[in-house]
Design a protein around this motif. Structure first.
Motif, short mmCIF file in Angstrom:
data_model
loop_
_atom_site.label_atom_id
_atom_site.label_comp_id
_atom_site.label_asym_id
_atom_site.label_seq_id
_atom_site.Cartn_x
_atom_site.Cartn_y
_atom_site.Cartn_z
N ARG A 54 0.74 -1.15 -0.07
CA ARG A 54 -0.05 0.05 -0.07
C ARG A 54 0.96 1.55 0.04
NH1 ARG A 54 -4.90 2.24 4.19
NH2 ARG A 54 -4.94 4.21 3.01
N ASP A 101 3.84 6.94 -0.52
CA ASP A 101 3.11 8.43 -0.20
C ASP A 101 3.11 8.72 1.18
OD1 ASP A 101 1.60 6.31 0.94
OD2 ASP A 101 -0.29 6.64 -0.37
N ASN A 102 3.78 8.04 2.16
CA ASN A 102 3.78 8.36 3.53
C ASN A 102 5.27 7.80 4.17
OD1 ASN A 102 3.31 7.20 6.22
ND2 ASN A 102 1.58 8.51 6.10
N LYS A 146 8.91 3.32 5.02
CA LYS A 146 9.75 2.52 6.30
C LYS A 146 9.35 1.10 6.28
CE LYS A 146 10.75 2.75 11.30
NZ LYS A 146 10.43 3.39 12.28
N TRP A 175 5.92 6.49 6.85
CA TRP A 175 5.75 5.15 7.69
C TRP A 175 5.36 3.92 6.47
CZ3 TRP A 175 1.23 1.98 8.30
CH2 TRP A 175 1.40 1.04 9.28
N ARG A 176 4.73 4.17 5.55
CA ARG A 176 4.46 3.13 4.49
C ARG A 176 5.76 2.74 3.96
NH1 ARG A 176 -0.57 6.11 2.94
NH2 ARG A 176 -2.21 5.25 4.61
#
Ligand code: FES
Ligand code: FES
Lengths: 157, 756
Positions: free
Chosen positions: B283, B302-303, B308, B305-306
């Motif tokens: 995702r 797009d983020n 990472k 944390w994702r």
């Protein structure tokens, strides 16, 4: 999910497990809350959750649903900076400034709980890391902020 | 893109030099000798980034509404340069700090820092030396080596004075009076006779056309209104509201976040990402990019944390040396000291001979480990590649290094690259490196049109650093009955910071490895009287990257030498303060600092039961710092660090409040290293990866700190680093006083010491 941040409700479409930190920073662009370690060690990511200081880098956003989230962006009071923020300026605390959002939020939470903390109380409650070593001035600023809050006097500036 | 320079590179800059010299000769250039580059005609700066208004020189732009816009081409990383540089200009320009706005200009020759290259300030009334010209030629626009004030003290006042003179002349012309009839005050020019006033804003356009024959005379120190007086920093208000923008806070339309996984082994390589397709289906993930030479792989999402999580899930095939260990490195260092010393920067008399023949020889074998900078803000940079143009955002100690990095990674011409330097969440030397810029630019090139924020997680930032090197220092000394140092010998082994850094930042200059003078800074230039003295060093060759770590060579050499001085004092049966005091006969400034810190701490009055003190003195970056620490013994190896007394002679001051803050900061930085700091290698990997393994001093351990700034009418020294070197030896000297144990190897935690 819906999150109430600084009095405003935000709706975000994220994984249940995404830490609140990254929802704030990357989904809502509330970048005042910082990433320092990601393992609940440094305190750069501290916000208030129902008035208590919490580290958001390991806190799943879903566990903040229904709670009041207050970030550094929501610390200012009517009429401007809070006593803590003003004390921070009075003592010229920040250096690089990166840790200071977490320090200020942790201090607000401390003073709400304990309006007149001793040095030992401060040692216990404020264990965030400041790589620039602003601790002596933070300590002085906490005492000043406590005094100003108690006297509820007109703050400088 | 606002950068409107036409051409750059060899030709352009060379022409600028020729033009400068020629013009200076006929007196057309503002700035005697043409070294100040105050006139835009010489094309040393483009003026981009200032916005509306009239540009009086490379640093000062004034808008019609009387806003003073100043260029500060240095990095604000907590050391207060966004205040101190404007103070210097404002002093001569006669404006109030409240009317000043700051911009970060593009890295152009006018803004070069020559002091960082030659380690002494330039005489602005003279031409440049060869090395100073190199700094301009590159140009090297950088913040480091505690040089901002040393480089800018004269230059920035001259910039203010020249602009003020131009404004006064413009007013005189308008009033048709002699300029001596006019004076400047609070951003107005005033007519002495009529008391009429003209605002700088109304004069700036006319003033910008005036050419001065030279730098106006600068104010004597006694007339200073601002400089030398404590003022509140301009950057602090936005640092208490969360509004200050750091590199990680840059948010741009369509921006994506990249998280890096470095090759596990230092000097190793990732050959393949085995599960790329799978990762790209996660995702939010956009792309997996393998960096040149396999130094790392980046997942873009797009983020953060994702990105990472996906980076952690990468299945990497790697090659590299998985046998490197701290043990092996230590052995290598021992061998270098025994057989492979390459230079003897200090060789006075016959130290080795005297020691070989001496009856009693004092010996001390010291060492310190690799250290990480661990800036509070994890390493990051943001780059957008768009056609033949690029922009780069982030906190960096060298805007010219950012330009170099984007250019090297993308091939985009430098004049088509715009830099945006944000606040730095700590620098300490780490943010003078080029890796984050190269890596971000490389990913951005693979994803044109999308701004890429490349993030090193704390773990990646800590395990793949440019560390302070591991260093060994072996001493021998002999004393006579009176405690005079007959002979002093110090053999040092370490990796060269200079060679390692140049290899990364200016590979073209890195031909043959050099004998690195930084290795002995603070070891070969001691102030103490010694009859015979020898300091030699040798260099280790390892695949580990080493870099400048707050105070560089001084960070270890002060620990070594000031500890061994204490050993000598003890051997002589003398008080450590008195012992040092008798050996500073040709260095009165050192002696004054030592005496001051002894006086501050009541050195000669015994402390109470269970309390001990230690002392250290060290000069670095043009400033002398003396420290005394008081500690309380709680248990056999458990201590409380009660208080540091710190006296500094940094010559003339700019903002004393910042100097006090930098001393506190430097001491606590030194303490974190002394107490806990240690990066170790095992099976080719760094063993520490986050703060739980690489601990920092926190509030409960941080001592009270009392700072005294000596009043000394000399050219300013640096303040960002000199507070750090004496902190560790002062403490270990106090621990010796308390326990009789001489700690010759840091950190203290590995000897079982704990602190509360
Ligand atoms: S980032 Fe959350 S505690 Fe460090
Ligand atoms: S002010 Fe830089 S980390 Fe605290």
């Amino acid at each position: 999910m819906e999150l109430k941040i600084n009095g405003k409700t935000h709706s975000v479409d994220v994984e249940e497990s995404m830490p609140l930190l990254w929802v704030l920073r990357d989904e809502l662009n509330l970048t005042g809350t910082k990433y320092g370690c990601g393992v609940s060690s440094c305190g750069a990511c501290t916000v208030m959750l129902d008035g208590l200081a919490v580290r958001t880098c390991t806190l799943p956003a879903s566990s903040a649903i229904g709670k009041e989230i207050n970030t550094i962006e929501g610390i200012e009071v009517e009429g401007g900076l809070s006593a803590v923020q003003k004390a921070w300026i009075e003592h010229q605390v920040p250096q690089c400034g990166y840790c200071q959002s977490g320090m200020i939020v942790a201090t607000e939470a401390l003073l709400n709980e304990n309006p007149n903390p001793t040095d030992e109380d401060i040692d216990q409650a404020i264990n965030n890391i400041c790589r620039c070593g602003t601790y002596p001035r933070i300590r002085a600023a906490i005492h000043t902020a406590a005094e100003w809050r108690a006297a509820n006097k007109n703050l400088p500036g | 893109m606002t950068n409107n320079k036409k051409k750059k590179g060899g030709k352009w800059t060379r022409r600028a030099f020729i033009a400068t010299g020629g013009l200076a000769g006929v007196g057309l250039v503002v700035g005697v000798g043409g070294t100040l580059y105050l006139n835009k005609k010489i094309k040393e700066y483009s003026g981009s980034g200032f916005g509306e208004g009239s540009l009086l020189n490379a640093w000062i732009n004034i808008t019609p509404d009387n806003t003073i816009i100043m260029a500060v081409p240095r990095a604000e990383m907590g050391q207060g340069v966004y205040t101190s540089i404007p103070m210097l200009m404002a002093e001569e320009l006669e404006v109030e700090m409240a009317s000043i706005k700051i911009i970060q200009p593009q890295p152009e020759p006018a803004y070069a820092n020559t002091t960082v290259l030659v380690n002494h300030p330039r005489d602005i009334f003279k031409g440049m030396s060869f090395m100073e010209k190199i700094a301009h030629f590159l140009p090297l626009v950088a913040t480091g080596g505690s040089t901002t004030i040393r480089d800018g003290y004269d230059q920035m006042r001259a910039a203010g004075a020249s602009a003020r003179e131009m404004l006064i002349q413009a007013a005189a012309k308008q009033w048709k009076v002699d300029k001596s009839q006019c004076y400047a005050e609070k951003a107005y020019v005033i007519n002495r006779a009529t008391q009429e006033k003209l605002s700088y804003g109304s004069l700036a356009e006319a003033a910008a056309k005036i050419e001065l024959p030279g730098i106006p005379e600068l104010k004597p120190q006694k007339d200073f209104k601002l400089v030398g007086k404590p003022i509140q920093r301009l950057d602090i208000p936005e640092k208490v509201t969360g509004k200050a923008e750091f590199g990680l806070d840059v948010r741009l339309e369509d921006m994506c976040y990249g998280v890096i996984r470095h090759a596990t082994y230092h000097g190793g390589q990732i050959t393949k990402v085995a599960n790329q397709e799978e990762i790209e289906k996660m995702r939010g993930v956009k792309k997996v990019v393998l960096l040149p030479k396999g130094i790392g792989a980046v997942v873009v999402a797009d983020n953060t944390w994702r990105a990472k999580n996906a980076a952690l899930a990468l299945d990497l095939q790697e090659i590299g040396d998985n046998t490197l260990s701290s043990e092996k490195i230590n052995q290598q260092a021992e061998e270098v000291i025994a057989n492979k010393l390459i230079a003897t920067p200090l060789n006075k008399g016959e130290a080795s001979d005297v020691l070989d023949k001496a009856e009693t020889v004092l010996e001390g074998k010291y060492d310190v480990p690799y250290l990480a900078h661990a800036c509070m803000e994890p390493i990051n940079f943001t780059v957008l590649v768009d056609g033949d143009k690029a922009e780069a955002w982030g906190g960096h100690q060298g805007s010219s290094i950012v330009l170099d990095g984007v250019n090297a990674a993308t091939g985009i011409a430098k004049e088509n690259i715009t830099t945006h330097i944000t606040y730095l969440g700590g620098g300490f030397g780490r943010r003078a490196e080029i890796d984050m810029v190269l890596n971000a630019a490389h990913v951005a090139k693979e994803m044109p049109g999308i701004p890429i924020q490349l993030v090193y997680t704390r773990e990646e930032a800590m395990r793949h650093e440019m560390y302070r090197p591991l260093v060994k220092s072996h001493f021998r000394a002999s004393l006579n009955e009176a405690g005079v140092i007959e002979a002093w010998e110090n053999k040092i082994a370490l990796q060269s910071v200079m060679n390692s850094s140049i290899m990364r930042i200016k590979p073209a200059f890195a031909e043959a490895p050099k004998k690195d003078p930084l290795s002995v800074e603070g070891a070969a230039d001691l102030p103490y009287d010694m009859n015979h003295a020898k300091v030699a060093f040798g260099q280790l060759e390892l695949p580990i990257q080493v870099g400048s770590w707050r105070s560089v060579g001084n960070s270890q050499n002060a620990f070594f030498t000031e500890s061994f001085m204490d050993e000598c004092a003890h051997a002589a049966g003398q008080d450590p303060y008195e012992f040092r005091k008798t050996k500073l006969n040709s260095h009165p400034r050192f002696l004054n600092v030592l005496n001051k810190v002894a006086e501050m701490s009541n050195w000669s009055t015994p402390l109470g039961e269970g309390r001990y003190r230690g002392i250290a003195l060290h000069k670095s970056f043009g400033s002398i710092v003396g420290q005394v620490v008081e500690i309380s013994k709680i248990d056999e190896k458990k201590f409380k660090i009660d208080k540091y007394y710190c006296a500094i002679d940094c010559g003339r001051t700019v903002n004393p409040d910042t100097i006090e803050a930098q001393m506190m900061s430097g001491i606590i930085f030194g303490l974190s290293a002394a107490l806990y700091g240690e990066i170790t290698f095992k099976d080719g990997e760094v063993e520490q990866y986050n703060f739980p393994q690489y601990e920092m001093v926190r509030m409960n351990v941080a001592p009270a700190i009392d700072v005294h700034i000596m009043e000394v009418d000399e050219y300013p020294g640096g303040v960002g680093e000199p507070g750090t070197p004496p902190a560790a030896p002062a403490l270990t000297n106090a621990i010796f006083a308390a326990t009789g144990e001489r700690v010759r190897s840091l950190p203290l935690k590995k000897h079982g010491y704990t602190f509360v």
